[in-house]
Write a protein that holds these residues in place. Sequence first.
Motif, PDB file in Angstrom:
ATOM      1  N   VAL A 119       0.854  -1.189   0.000  1.00 50.28           N
ATOM      2  CA  VAL A 119       0.000   0.000   0.000  1.00 50.28           C
ATOM      3  C   VAL A 119       0.890   1.238   0.000  1.00 50.28           C
ATOM      4  CG1 VAL A 119      -1.771   1.252   1.308  1.00 50.28           C
ATOM      5  CG2 VAL A 119      -1.791  -1.257   1.273  1.00 50.28           C
ATOM      6  N   LYS A 120       0.606   2.175  -0.917  1.00 52.22           N
ATOM      7  CA  LYS A 120       1.344   3.445  -0.943  1.00 52.22           C
ATOM      8  C   LYS A 120       0.575   4.432  -0.078  1.00 52.22           C
ATOM      9  CE  LYS A 120       3.740   6.506  -4.152  1.00 52.22           C
ATOM     10  NZ  LYS A 120       3.585   7.808  -3.546  1.00 52.22           N
ATOM     11  N   THR A 121       1.190   4.822   1.031  1.00 47.46           N
ATOM     12  CA  THR A 121       0.491   5.597   2.055  1.00 47.46           C
ATOM     13  C   THR A 121       0.131   6.992   1.556  1.00 47.46           C
ATOM     14  OG1 THR A 121       2.003   4.475   3.573  1.00 47.46           O
ATOM     15  CG2 THR A 121       0.577   6.153   4.522  1.00 47.46           C
ATOM     16  N   GLU A 122      -1.128   7.369   1.779  1.00 42.88           N
ATOM     17  CA  GLU A 122      -1.560   8.750   1.499  1.00 42.88           C
ATOM     18  C   GLU A 122      -1.652   9.549   2.795  1.00 42.88           C
ATOM     19  OE1 GLU A 122      -4.792   8.726  -1.931  1.00 42.88           O
ATOM     20  OE2 GLU A 122      -5.222   7.203  -0.426  1.00 42.88           O
ATOM     21  N   ALA A 123      -2.099   8.902   3.861  1.00 41.53           N
ATOM     22  CA  ALA A 123      -2.320   9.583   5.137  1.00 41.53           C
ATOM     23  C   ALA A 123      -2.278   8.549   6.251  1.00 41.53           C
ATOM     24  CB  ALA A 123      -3.684  10.264   5.122  1.00 41.53           C
ATOM     25  N   CYS A 124      -1.807   8.969   7.427  1.00 43.09           N
ATOM     26  CA  CYS A 124      -1.840   8.064   8.584  1.00 43.09           C
ATOM     27  C   CYS A 124      -2.065   8.876   9.849  1.00 43.09           C
ATOM     28  CB  CYS A 124      -0.539   7.265   8.703  1.00 43.09           C
ATOM     29  SG  CYS A 124      -0.590   6.045  10.052  1.00 43.09           S
ATOM     30  N   GLY A 125      -3.090   8.529  10.601  1.00 43.76           N
ATOM     31  CA  GLY A 125      -3.378   9.222  11.853  1.00 43.76           C
ATOM     32  C   GLY A 125      -2.380   8.837  12.936  1.00 43.76           C
ATOM     33  N   VAL A 126      -2.239   9.737  13.915  1.00 43.44           N
ATOM     34  CA  VAL A 126      -1.360   9.470  15.057  1.00 43.44           C
ATOM     35  C   VAL A 126      -2.244   9.243  16.276  1.00 43.44           C
ATOM     36  CG1 VAL A 126       0.547  10.305  16.462  1.00 43.44           C
ATOM     37  CG2 VAL A 126       0.409  10.951  14.039  1.00 43.44           C
ATOM     38  N   CYS A 127      -2.278   7.998  16.753  1.00 43.25           N
ATOM     39  CA  CYS A 127      -3.125   7.577  17.871  1.00 43.25           C
ATOM     40  C   CYS A 127      -2.291   7.570  19.152  1.00 43.25           C
ATOM     41  CB  CYS A 127      -3.645   6.171  17.575  1.00 43.25           C
ATOM     42  SG  CYS A 127      -4.703   5.469  18.853  1.00 43.25           S
ATOM     43  N   LEU A 139      -3.264   3.706  -1.403  1.00 40.10           N
ATOM     44  CA  LEU A 139      -3.720   3.011  -2.608  1.00 40.10           C
ATOM     45  C   LEU A 139      -2.901   1.741  -2.780  1.00 40.10           C
ATOM     46  CD1 LEU A 139      -4.023   6.133  -4.957  1.00 40.10           C
ATOM     47  CD2 LEU A 139      -5.834   5.007  -3.626  1.00 40.10           C
ATOM     48  N   VAL A 140      -3.551   0.684  -3.172  1.00 38.07           N
ATOM     49  CA  VAL A 140      -2.842  -0.570  -3.407  1.00 38.07           C
ATOM     50  C   VAL A 140      -1.889  -0.351  -4.587  1.00 38.07           C
ATOM     51  CG1 VAL A 140      -3.083  -3.003  -4.039  1.00 38.07           C
ATOM     52  CG2 VAL A 140      -4.772  -1.926  -2.516  1.00 38.07           C
ATOM     53  N   ALA A 141      -0.582  -0.537  -4.319  1.00 40.63           N
ATOM     54  CA  ALA A 141       0.441  -0.289  -5.341  1.00 40.63           C
ATOM     55  C   ALA A 141       0.866  -1.574  -6.021  1.00 40.63           C
ATOM     56  CB  ALA A 141       1.653   0.392  -4.690  1.00 40.63           C
ATOM     57  N   VAL A 161       0.138  -6.161  -5.832  1.00 40.39           N
ATOM     58  CA  VAL A 161      -0.475  -7.318  -5.150  1.00 40.39           C
ATOM     59  C   VAL A 161       0.397  -8.546  -5.380  1.00 40.39           C
ATOM     60  CG1 VAL A 161      -2.818  -6.381  -5.415  1.00 40.39           C
ATOM     61  CG2 VAL A 161      -1.976  -8.038  -7.077  1.00 40.39           C
ATOM     62  N   GLY A 162       0.508  -9.363  -4.342  1.00 35.79           N
ATOM     63  CA  GLY A 162       1.270 -10.602  -4.452  1.00 35.79           C
ATOM     64  C   GLY A 162       0.438 -11.690  -5.102  1.00 35.79           C
ATOM     65  N   ALA A 163       1.071 -12.818  -5.342  1.00 30.94           N
ATOM     66  CA  ALA A 163       0.393 -13.928  -6.009  1.00 30.94           C
ATOM     67  C   ALA A 163      -0.852 -14.347  -5.237  1.00 30.94           C
ATOM     68  CB  ALA A 163       1.354 -15.107  -6.123  1.00 30.94           C
ATOM     69  N   GLY A 164      -1.909 -14.627  -5.951  1.00 34.91           N
ATOM     70  CA  GLY A 164      -3.113 -15.194  -5.350  1.00 34.91           C
ATOM     71  C   GLY A 164      -4.067 -14.197  -4.732  1.00 34.91           C
ATOM     72  N   VAL A 165      -3.737 -12.899  -4.772  1.00 32.32           N
ATOM     73  CA  VAL A 165      -4.629 -11.912  -4.139  1.00 32.32           C
ATOM     74  C   VAL A 165      -5.747 -11.531  -5.110  1.00 32.32           C
ATOM     75  CG1 VAL A 165      -4.795  -9.556  -3.230  1.00 32.32           C
ATOM     76  CG2 VAL A 165      -2.815 -10.977  -2.660  1.00 32.32           C
ATOM     77  N   THR A 166      -6.991 -11.703  -4.662  1.00 30.06           N
ATOM     78  CA  THR A 166      -8.112 -11.338  -5.535  1.00 30.06           C
ATOM     79  C   THR A 166      -9.059 -10.335  -4.874  1.00 30.06           C
ATOM     80  OG1 THR A 166      -9.329 -13.242  -4.706  1.00 30.06           O
ATOM     81  CG2 THR A 166      -8.140 -13.545  -6.786  1.00 30.06           C
ATOM     82  N   ILE A 167      -8.996 -10.212  -3.533  1.00 31.40           N
ATOM     83  CA  ILE A 167      -9.991  -9.407  -2.820  1.00 31.40           C
ATOM     84  C   ILE A 167      -9.805  -7.902  -3.057  1.00 31.40           C
ATOM     85  CG2 ILE A 167      -8.690  -9.497  -0.630  1.00 31.40           C
ATOM     86  CD1 ILE A 167     -12.333  -9.850  -0.388  1.00 31.40           C
ATOM     87  N   GLU A 204      -4.895  -3.386  -7.690  1.00 35.47           N
ATOM     88  CA  GLU A 204      -4.073  -2.178  -7.748  1.00 35.47           C
ATOM     89  C   GLU A 204      -4.968  -0.958  -7.914  1.00 35.47           C
ATOM     90  OE1 GLU A 204      -0.565  -1.485 -10.390  1.00 35.47           O
ATOM     91  OE2 GLU A 204      -0.230  -3.626  -9.985  1.00 35.47           O
ATOM     92  N   GLY A 205      -4.667   0.097  -7.136  1.00 33.14           N
ATOM     93  CA  GLY A 205      -5.438   1.335  -7.246  1.00 33.14           C
ATOM     94  C   GLY A 205      -6.579   1.451  -6.249  1.00 33.14           C
ATOM     95  N   ASP A 206      -6.974   0.333  -5.623  1.00 33.67           N
ATOM     96  CA  ASP A 206      -8.031   0.424  -4.603  1.00 33.67           C
ATOM     97  C   ASP A 206      -7.524   1.218  -3.389  1.00 33.67           C
ATOM     98  OD1 ASP A 206      -9.608  -1.208  -6.153  1.00 33.67           O
ATOM     99  OD2 ASP A 206      -9.536  -2.954  -4.818  1.00 33.67           O
ATOM    100  N   ARG A 207      -8.444   1.949  -2.763  1.00 38.98           N
ATOM    101  CA  ARG A 207      -8.068   2.668  -1.523  1.00 38.98           C
ATOM    102  C   ARG A 207      -8.409   1.797  -0.327  1.00 38.98           C
ATOM    103  NH1 ARG A 207      -9.659   8.177  -2.087  1.00 38.98           N
ATOM    104  NH2 ARG A 207      -7.499   8.564  -2.681  1.00 38.98           N
ATOM    105  N   VAL A 208      -7.388   1.533   0.493  1.00 38.06           N
ATOM    106  CA  VAL A 208      -7.573   0.655   1.662  1.00 38.06           C
ATOM    107  C   VAL A 208      -6.939   1.296   2.895  1.00 38.06           C
ATOM    108  CG1 VAL A 208      -7.598  -1.468   0.254  1.00 38.06           C
ATOM    109  CG2 VAL A 208      -5.419  -0.658   1.237  1.00 38.06           C
ATOM    110  N   GLY A 209      -7.286   0.748   4.053  1.00 38.45           N
ATOM    111  CA  GLY A 209      -6.680   1.170   5.311  1.00 38.45           C
ATOM    112  C   GLY A 209      -6.016  -0.028   5.962  1.00 38.45           C
ATOM    113  N   VAL A 210      -4.882   0.219   6.604  1.00 41.76           N
ATOM    114  CA  VAL A 210      -4.161  -0.870   7.274  1.00 41.76           C
ATOM    115  C   VAL A 210      -4.307  -0.653   8.785  1.00 41.76           C
ATOM    116  CG1 VAL A 210      -2.018  -2.167   7.439  1.00 41.76           C
ATOM    117  CG2 VAL A 210      -2.528  -0.881   5.344  1.00 41.76           C
ATOM    118  N   PRO A 211      -5.239  -1.382   9.412  1.00 41.60           N
ATOM    119  CA  PRO A 211      -5.625  -1.074  10.792  1.00 41.60           C
ATOM    120  C   PRO A 211      -4.796  -1.794  11.848  1.00 41.60           C
ATOM    121  CG  PRO A 211      -7.118  -2.707   9.872  1.00 41.60           C
ATOM    122  CD  PRO A 211      -6.038  -2.478   8.835  1.00 41.60           C
ATOM    123  N   TRP A 212      -5.178  -1.538  13.097  1.00 42.62           N
ATOM    124  CA  TRP A 212      -4.539  -2.212  14.241  1.00 42.62           C
ATOM    125  C   TRP A 212      -4.686  -3.735  14.111  1.00 42.62           C
ATOM    126  CZ3 TRP A 212      -1.267  -1.344  18.034  1.00 42.62           C
ATOM    127  CH2 TRP A 212      -1.249  -2.206  19.136  1.00 42.62           C
TER     128      TRP A 212
END
Length: 344
Positions: free
Chosen positions: A34-42, A70-72, A74-80, A83-91
């Motif tokens: 994921v290419k980071t666009e923004a990250c909050g500070v908790c 944005l997804v920059a 994807v590794g092998a087998g990833v379908t969910i 590339e280009g989807d906006r996602v969050g990487v949570p706790w």
Amino acid sequence: MTHKMNAAVVTTFASPLVLQEWDIPTPGAGQILVKTEACGVCHTDLHAARGDWPLKPTLPFIPGHEGIGLVAAVGAGVTIVKEGDRVGVPWLYSACGHCEYCLSAWETVCEKAEFGGYTKNGGFAEYILADPNYVAHIPAGLPAKDAAAIICAGITTYKGIKESEAKPGQWIAISGAGGLGHLAIQYAKTMGLQVCAVDIDDGKLVHAKRVGADVVVNAKSSDPAAAVKEATSGGAHGVLITAPSLSAFKQGVGMTRKRGTCVLVGLPPGEFPVQLFDVVANCITIRGSFVGTRRDMAEALAFAAAGKVKADIELQPLSSINQVFDRLEHGEVAARVILEFGGN
Ligand code: NAD
Ligand code: ZN
Ligand code: ZN
């Protein structure tokens, strides 16, 4: 693309983070980059960097669990995701998917859970490696900077309010009106609750009123439990403690109505001080709550996408992280700082 990324790294506990260049990770089978666009500070990032908790992360590590990008690749087998989807990487970075907790949609307490920005490197970096099965799917139209706080502060308080079992029309007391608390107030109002916000800082309480609190109580200038009991005619049906302070926990139990539920979300190091008699004789439920499930995530984000809750944000560059930590530690952040990454 270059093969290096800027990252803010914890190299020693309780020391300033170090800005370093790291190799951009390559997603293996079943992983995404994921290419980071923004990250909050908790505030959790502060606990992590100080090594406050019994289970400590392995050094060196990159904090941050409110990273959106944005997804920059994807590794092998990833379908969910693609590339280009906006996602969050949570706790909740990943879970096993098979244990009794995962099978009952309690993946947050999976025995094998990994934690973003803690046991896995997080969003204080230009790229994040993630597990596509556990990323947040950011609704169209919700900008990265507005989604960031939702994926920890938002989901945690939304879930915590549900766990309080307070019903529309009833009272909820929210102790701590900072990053988590200012979102909790908005979720609670949109869920039909009456809100009493408690903090030790008058500025935070002015802000709490602005985002919808019906009543505010300064825990420093009064007996907060008595003040909440008076304002709510006998105590709040639900109490949500987000304050990273042990005294707030003791007070929170005192604010709880007979037969009400006091939900613990703040994570100051130490033991929970409570008068047993008050809990037993008032039939109070005390309940811990830890972030939220993927379903809670989708719901919490939907409220934000619909404009019903909005994080109050201050944008800062990654290079300012040590000043931001210092201000957060001293209660000088109005609501949430979001690290904004250029070049997207
Ligand atoms: P923050 O620093 O943005 O906000 C904390 C607020 O609490 C501030 O407004 C501060 O003035 C107030 N406060 C401090 N002492 C108080 C007291 N005695 N009474 C009332 N208010 C008081 O922090 P945050 O990012 O909102 O995080 C808060 C806590 O929640 C941290 O301990 C963090 O680790 C924890 N957290 C837990 C979860 C979870 O899943 N359980 C998730 C995220 C964060
Ligand atoms: Zn957090
Ligand atoms: Zn599991």
